[in-house]
Scaffold this motif. Structure first.
Motif, PDB file in Angstrom:
ATOM      1  N   SER A 132       0.817  -1.220   0.000  1.00  0.00           N
ATOM      2  CA  SER A 132       0.000   0.000   0.000  1.00  0.00           C
ATOM      3  C   SER A 132       0.848   1.267   0.000  1.00  0.00           C
ATOM      4  O   SER A 132       0.376   2.335  -0.401  1.00  0.00           O
ATOM      5  CB  SER A 132      -0.927   0.008   1.218  1.00  0.00           C
ATOM      6  OG  SER A 132      -0.177  -0.072   2.424  1.00  0.00           O
ATOM      7  N   GLN A 171       3.572  -8.170   1.347  1.00  0.00           N
ATOM      8  CA  GLN A 171       2.540  -7.240   0.878  1.00  0.00           C
ATOM      9  C   GLN A 171       1.538  -6.824   1.943  1.00  0.00           C
ATOM     10  O   GLN A 171       0.846  -5.817   1.803  1.00  0.00           O
ATOM     11  CB  GLN A 171       1.784  -7.877  -0.289  1.00  0.00           C
ATOM     12  CG  GLN A 171       1.024  -9.148   0.068  1.00  0.00           C
ATOM     13  CD  GLN A 171       0.294  -9.741  -1.127  1.00  0.00           C
ATOM     14  OE1 GLN A 171       0.413  -9.245  -2.240  1.00  0.00           O
ATOM     15  NE2 GLN A 171      -0.447 -10.817  -0.891  1.00  0.00           N
ATOM     16  N   GLN A 198       1.321   3.541  -3.339  1.00  0.00           N
ATOM     17  CA  GLN A 198       0.306   4.411  -3.938  1.00  0.00           C
ATOM     18  C   GLN A 198       0.860   5.831  -4.136  1.00  0.00           C
ATOM     19  O   GLN A 198       1.519   6.379  -3.251  1.00  0.00           O
ATOM     20  CB  GLN A 198      -0.944   4.474  -3.053  1.00  0.00           C
ATOM     21  CG  GLN A 198      -1.711   3.162  -2.993  1.00  0.00           C
ATOM     22  CD  GLN A 198      -3.069   3.349  -2.343  1.00  0.00           C
ATOM     23  OE1 GLN A 198      -3.786   4.296  -2.659  1.00  0.00           O
ATOM     24  NE2 GLN A 198      -3.429   2.431  -1.449  1.00  0.00           N
ATOM     25  N   SER A 254      -7.425   4.929   1.144  1.00  0.00           N
ATOM     26  CA  SER A 254      -6.733   4.706   2.413  1.00  0.00           C
ATOM     27  C   SER A 254      -7.527   3.764   3.295  1.00  0.00           C
ATOM     28  O   SER A 254      -8.756   3.846   3.368  1.00  0.00           O
ATOM     29  CB  SER A 254      -6.514   6.043   3.139  1.00  0.00           C
ATOM     30  OG  SER A 254      -5.969   5.823   4.420  1.00  0.00           O
ATOM     31  N   ASP A 255      -6.801   2.857   3.949  1.00  0.00           N
ATOM     32  CA  ASP A 255      -7.441   2.002   4.949  1.00  0.00           C
ATOM     33  C   ASP A 255      -6.736   2.172   6.301  1.00  0.00           C
ATOM     34  O   ASP A 255      -6.604   1.241   7.086  1.00  0.00           O
ATOM     35  CB  ASP A 255      -7.425   0.539   4.499  1.00  0.00           C
ATOM     36  CG  ASP A 255      -6.011   0.047   4.221  1.00  0.00           C
ATOM     37  OD1 ASP A 255      -5.067   0.859   4.309  1.00  0.00           O
ATOM     38  OD2 ASP A 255      -5.856  -1.156   3.921  1.00  0.00           O
ATOM     39  N   GLY A 282      -1.626   1.548   6.914  1.00  0.00           N
ATOM     40  CA  GLY A 282      -2.654   0.525   6.772  1.00  0.00           C
ATOM     41  C   GLY A 282      -3.266   0.061   8.074  1.00  0.00           C
ATOM     42  O   GLY A 282      -3.030   0.617   9.151  1.00  0.00           O
TER      43      GLY A 282
END
Length: 334
Positions: free
Chosen positions: A108, A179, A111, A246-247, A210
């Motif tokens: 992530s 990942q 990005q 976004s998380d 994350g």
């Protein structure tokens, strides 16, 4: 750097009256000299009734000569007293803390929604550029580096060599640790690093974008272990949780910091991350201590040199007067 004039051995000036005490207490130096033979001296003695006796001539020094010698004595004492210019003790960085950077390099972080100098770049590239500056400014801290994704890896053990830590940071890239995002495992790996070191002050800086996806240990359980070891865990959330890409789990990061008596920060771009590091510098300032060594500039050679110059000058003047006196006597006899 301001300097103060100091005299290292002030007691030396108690010797100032020593020449006067010597003059008063010690008897004059007696030197024998040839006497004048007078014919019929015995008859003169019998005629006058005077008895032969020893006598001495005490030569008196002139006032100016006494003052001159006293000035030389004062200058010699001044040299022995060790005058000096003493600067303030220098400050040196006090190495008393381990500072561990725990950085998320899961997929992530690739990005391209991070703003750096007006341009959008990968989150990891933006974070890395700011962390470089942060490392350079942490002089005095022993720094370590952990990267995590699905697993956590020690990239640099604790070391005062910040240049090496910086190079290890530059060599890392997204995906090297897997990942997924395993925050709990990253914190536990950091605790293990701290346990292997003897320095008591421990600070961990956790950067992630994350939500924890691990199953081995939960982030809050790991934070509880950190608290028991007196580890401060500052957390930085990367990205905007309100954006669609976004998380970020801000709640968990806040709880981690609260549990370890630290703070949580949110960074949405390089400018904000720089501000966060400034805040961290205030919360965890670099400590300085005074060195015992004080820079000194010795000045004893100034009075010593002047005293030697006056001694040589006195010898030359006396020699000159002696030569002139001999010339005068020679001209008188001629």
């Amino acid at each position: 750097m301001p300097e103060n004039f100091e005299i290292a051995h002030l007691w030396v000036f108690w010797l100032l009256p020593l020449p006067i005490l010597v003059y008063w207490l010690l008897p004059p130096l007696r030197l024998k000299s040839a006497s004048l033979a007078i014919p019929n001296f015995k008859k003169v003695e019998e005629y006058t009734g005077e008895k032969l006796r020893n006598s001495a001539l005490i030569k008196r020094k002139g006032f100016f000569k006494v003052v001159f010698l006293f000035i030389i004595w004062v200058l010699l004492l001044g040299a022995i007293s060790s005058p000096q210019l003493v600067a303030e003790p220098e400050l040196k960085v006090k190495t008393s803390r381990n500072f561990l950077i725990v950085a998320d390099i899961s997929f992530s972080m690739a990005q391209k929604d991070w703003v750096n100098n007006g341009q959008k770049v990968r989150r990891w590239d933006g974070v890395k550029s700011v962390v470089h500056d942060f490392i350079d400014k942490r002089e005095g801290d022993r720094m370590g580096l952990i990267f995590f994704g699905s697993s956590a890896y020690i990239q640099a053990p604790f070391t005062p060599d910040l240049k090496t830590v910086d190079e290890m940071l530059e060599g890392a890239d997204v995906g090297m640790a897997g990942q997924m995002t395993n925050i709990g495992k990253a914190i536990v790996k950091g605790i293990e690093m701290f346990d292997q070191d003897t320095i008591k002050t421990k600070v961990m800086l956790l950067l992630t974008d994350g939500i924890d996806a691990g199953t081995d240990i939960l982030p809050l359980d790991a934070a509880d272990l950190a608290k028991k070891d007196s580890i401060l865990v500052y957390t930085i959330g990367i990205g905007d949780p309100n954006s669609g890409g976004s998380d970020l789990d801000e709640r968990t990061l806040e709880q981690i910091s609260e549990l370890t008596d630290a703070q949580y920060f949110r960074a949405i771009d390089s400018e904000r991350l720089n501000e966060i590091y400034e805040e961290l510098n205030k919360l965890e300032p670099i400590e300085f201590e005074e060195e015992e060594f004080k820079p000194k500039t010795l000045l004893y050679f100034y009075p010593l040199g002047l005293a030697l110059f006056l001694i040589i000058l006195q010898s030359l003047v006396l020699s000159l007067f002696k030569v002139l006196k001999q010339l005068k006597n020679k001209n008188s006899n001629g």
